[in-house]
Design a protein around this motif. Structure first.
Motif, PDB file in Angstrom:
ATOM      1  N   TYR A 127       0.845  -1.187   0.000  1.00 17.47           N
ATOM      2  CA  TYR A 127       0.000   0.000   0.000  1.00 17.47           C
ATOM      3  C   TYR A 127       0.884   1.241   0.000  1.00 17.47           C
ATOM      4  CZ  TYR A 127      -3.525  -3.447   0.812  1.00 17.47           C
ATOM      5  OH  TYR A 127      -4.323  -4.551   0.664  1.00 17.47           O
ATOM      6  N   MET A 134       5.459  -3.836  -5.960  1.00 17.14           N
ATOM      7  CA  MET A 134       4.708  -5.075  -5.761  1.00 17.14           C
ATOM      8  C   MET A 134       3.998  -5.490  -7.053  1.00 17.14           C
ATOM      9  SD  MET A 134       3.440  -7.460  -3.812  1.00 17.14           S
ATOM     10  CE  MET A 134       2.656  -7.636  -2.246  1.00 17.14           C
TER      11      MET A 134
ATOM     12  N   ARG B  30      -9.441  -5.655   4.357  1.00 23.36           N
ATOM     13  CA  ARG B  30      -8.105  -5.961   4.858  1.00 23.36           C
ATOM     14  C   ARG B  30      -8.171  -6.400   6.316  1.00 23.36           C
ATOM     15  NH1 ARG B  30      -2.955  -1.937   4.972  1.00 23.36           N
ATOM     16  NH2 ARG B  30      -1.412  -3.556   5.056  1.00 23.36           N
ATOM     17  N   GLN B  34      -8.524 -10.399   5.941  1.00 27.46           N
ATOM     18  CA  GLN B  34      -7.106 -10.554   5.590  1.00 27.46           C
ATOM     19  C   GLN B  34      -6.883 -10.466   4.075  1.00 27.46           C
ATOM     20  OE1 GLN B  34      -8.320 -13.093   8.033  1.00 27.46           O
ATOM     21  NE2 GLN B  34      -7.834 -11.396   9.395  1.00 27.46           N
ATOM     22  N   PHE B  35      -7.628  -9.562   3.447  1.00 24.96           N
ATOM     23  CA  PHE B  35      -7.471  -9.325   2.014  1.00 24.96           C
ATOM     24  C   PHE B  35      -6.190  -8.514   1.835  1.00 24.96           C
ATOM     25  CE2 PHE B  35      -8.308  -6.998  -1.913  1.00 24.96           C
ATOM     26  CZ  PHE B  35      -8.831  -7.978  -2.725  1.00 24.96           C
ATOM     27  N   ASP B  36      -5.125  -9.179   1.365  1.00 27.08           N
ATOM     28  CA  ASP B  36      -3.818  -8.516   1.366  1.00 27.08           C
ATOM     29  C   ASP B  36      -3.429  -7.988  -0.011  1.00 27.08           C
ATOM     30  OD1 ASP B  36      -3.115 -10.792  -0.028  1.00 27.08           O
ATOM     31  OD2 ASP B  36      -2.194 -11.764   1.704  1.00 27.08           O
ATOM     32  N   SER B  37      -2.189  -7.515  -0.103  1.00 31.65           N
ATOM     33  CA  SER B  37      -1.699  -6.913  -1.352  1.00 31.65           C
ATOM     34  C   SER B  37      -1.734  -7.903  -2.508  1.00 31.65           C
ATOM     35  CB  SER B  37      -0.255  -6.447  -1.167  1.00 31.65           C
ATOM     36  OG  SER B  37      -0.117  -5.745   0.004  1.00 31.65           O
ATOM     37  N   ILE B  38      -1.431  -9.155  -2.207  1.00 33.00           N
ATOM     38  CA  ILE B  38      -1.430 -10.177  -3.269  1.00 33.00           C
ATOM     39  C   ILE B  38      -2.849 -10.351  -3.803  1.00 33.00           C
ATOM     40  CG2 ILE B  38      -0.962 -12.622  -3.758  1.00 33.00           C
ATOM     41  CD1 ILE B  38       1.106 -12.286  -1.327  1.00 33.00           C
ATOM     42  N   ASP B  39      -3.815 -10.338  -2.896  1.00 31.46           N
ATOM     43  CA  ASP B  39      -5.220 -10.397  -3.334  1.00 31.46           C
ATOM     44  C   ASP B  39      -5.569  -9.165  -4.165  1.00 31.46           C
ATOM     45  OD1 ASP B  39      -5.902 -12.805  -1.997  1.00 31.46           O
ATOM     46  OD2 ASP B  39      -5.999 -11.719  -0.116  1.00 31.46           O
TER      47      ASP B  39
END
Lengths: 260, 88
Positions: A127, A134, B30, B34-39
Motif C-alpha cells: 500500500y 509489488m 483488509r 485478511q485481504f492482502d496486497s497479493i489479493d
C-alpha cells in the motif's frame, strides 16, 4: 572474547567487505548487465556464500547439514520456518536465483531500499508508495518462476520466539497457486543457536548442528482443488510435524548423551 | 453493465477467487478478511477481465488503496465511464 572477535570479523565482511569487494560488481551490473535483476541475485548468492564460509571457518563447532536437494530447487515457492536473522541469508547463499518478501520498512531506507527493489525483492505491504514495486513483481512472478527462479518466504512472518510454528500467512500459497508453482517445504533447525535472537554476538563456542532440509513438495496438481485456507493448514501441519520430530530427537539425544 | 451487475460480478469474484462469502459492502476487507496486497493484485487482474482492457499504472495504484466492496464497485464504474461504456 572469541565471540566478539568472530562477530566483528563477520560484520566487517558484511559491511566493509560488501563496499570494497562487491559494490564495484553491483555498479557494473547496474549499468551493463542485460539481465540486471538476475545478475544482482547471482551476486547476492556469491556474497552470502562467502559470508557463510567465513562463519564456518571461524565457528567450527557448528556443524552444517544442508540437504543437497535444497540447493537444486528451482521454479518453486519455498516456505520455511524462521528462527534467526541468518535464515534469509542462508537461502540466498543456497539459491542462485532467488527472490523473497522483505518487510516494507526496509524499502524506505535510502540506497538499501532501492537495492532491494533492483534485486527484485518484494515489499511485504504494497500500500502507498510500494505498490508499483509489488505490482511489477507480481505481474512478472509467473515468468520468473517458470524460468528457474525461486521465491522463498517465511510464512510465519517473523522469527519464532519459542521454536513453535506460528500462524502462517497465506500470501506464499496465494502466489504459488496463482503461478502454478510447486511449493517446497523446507525445515531449518538451530540457526538460532549460532546467532541468537536479540543478541549482537555470534555464539561460536557451543557444539551445534544446523540443519536445512526439504521435507515435502506439493505440486500444483496436488493442491489445485484445495482452498488457500486448507493449503495453509496443510503446510502448517507439515512444519508442525517436523518441529515435533526435532523435539523428540533432541530429547532422545539428551537421554543418552546429555549431562546436566 | 449496471451497478447491480457490477456488484454481483464482484461478490461472485470474492466468493470464487478469494474465498470470501458475502462480505458486507462497507466491511474493511483488509482488517476483516485478511485481504492482502497479493489479493489486491489478483483483483486488478479480474477487474481487467471485467472491463475488457488493461488498467494503466495510475489506475492500478488507485486499486491498491481500495478497502471495501462499495469502493470496488465505484472504482469499476469509474473505469467503465473512463472507457466510455455506459453505466445505468
Amino acid at each position: 572474547m572469541r565471540d566478539l572477535i568472530v562477530t566483528l570479523i563477520i560484520w566487517l565482511y558484511f559491511t566493509l567487505g560488501f563496499v570494497v569487494f562487491f559494490s564495484p560488481f553491483y555498479v557494473l551490473a547496474y549499468f551493463f548487465s542485460k539481465h540486471r535483476e538476475i545478475t544482482f541475485q547471482h551476486l547476492n548468492n556469491y556474497f552470502c556464500r562467502i559470508f557463510f564460509w567465513i562463519i564456518r571457518v571461524l565457528s567450527p563447532s557448528h556443524q552444517w547439514h544442508i540437504d543437497e536437494q535444497v540447493r537444486h530447487i528451482s521454479s518453486s515457492v519455498i516456505v520455511s520456518n524462521h528462527l534467526s536473522y541468518l535464515d534469509p541469508l542462508l537461502f540466498i547463499s543456497l539459491l542462485k536465483k532467488q527472490k523473497t518478501i522483505v518487510k516494507s520498512k526496509f524499502f524506505n531506507i535510502p540506497i538499501f531500499g532501492n537495492m532491494l527493489a533492483w534485486f527484485g525483492y518484494v515489499p511485504s505491504d504494497a500500500y502507498g508508495k510500494h505498490s508499483q514495486i509489488m505490482i511489477k513483481n507480481m505481474e512478472t512472478m509467473s515468468d520468473y518462476l517458470s524460468s528457474g527462479g525461486n521465491l522463498f518466504i517465511f510464512p510465519e512472518g517473523t522469527r519464532s520466539k519459542d521454536g513453535n510454528i506460528n500462524i502462517l500467512n497465506p500470501g506464499a500459497f496465494k502466489i504459488a497457486k496463482r503461478c502454478r508453482a510447486p511449493i517446497q517445504v523446507v525445515w531449518i533447525a538451530n540457526t538460532d543457536h549460532l546467532f541468537r535472537p536479540g543478541k549482537f554476538l555470534f555464539n561460536t563456542g557451543i557444539s551445534n548442528h544446523i540443519v536445512v532440509k526439504r521435507i515435502d513438495t506439493l505440486y500444483p496438481d496436488q493442491y489445485d482443488q484445495v482452498s488457500i485456507s486448507e493449503l495453509t493448514l496443510m503446510i502448517h501441519a507439515l512444519l508442525g510435524r517436523k518441529e515435533n520430530e526435532s523435539l523428540i530427537n533432541v530429547n532422545a539425544g539428551c537421554n543418552s548423551n546429555c549431562h546436566s | 453493465m449496471t451497478r447491480e451487475e457490477i456488484k454481483s460480478a464482484i461478490l461472485n469474484m470474492f466468493k470464487e477467487i478469494f474465498e470470501i462469502d458475502n462480505p458486507g459492502l462497507d466491511d474493511n476487507l483488509r482488517e476483516m478478511y485478511q485481504f492482502d496486497s497479493i489479493d489486491a493484485i489478483e483483483l486488478i487482474r479480474e477487474i481487467e477481465r471485467l472491463v475488457g482492457s488493461e488498467l494503466n499504472l495510475e489506475e492500478k495504484d488507485q486499486a491498491m488503496g481500495i478497502r471495501t466492496i462499495n469502493q470496488i464497485i465505484m472504482y469499476v464504474e469509474s473505469l467503465f465511464e473512463a472507457r466510455s461504456i455506459r453505466v445505468n
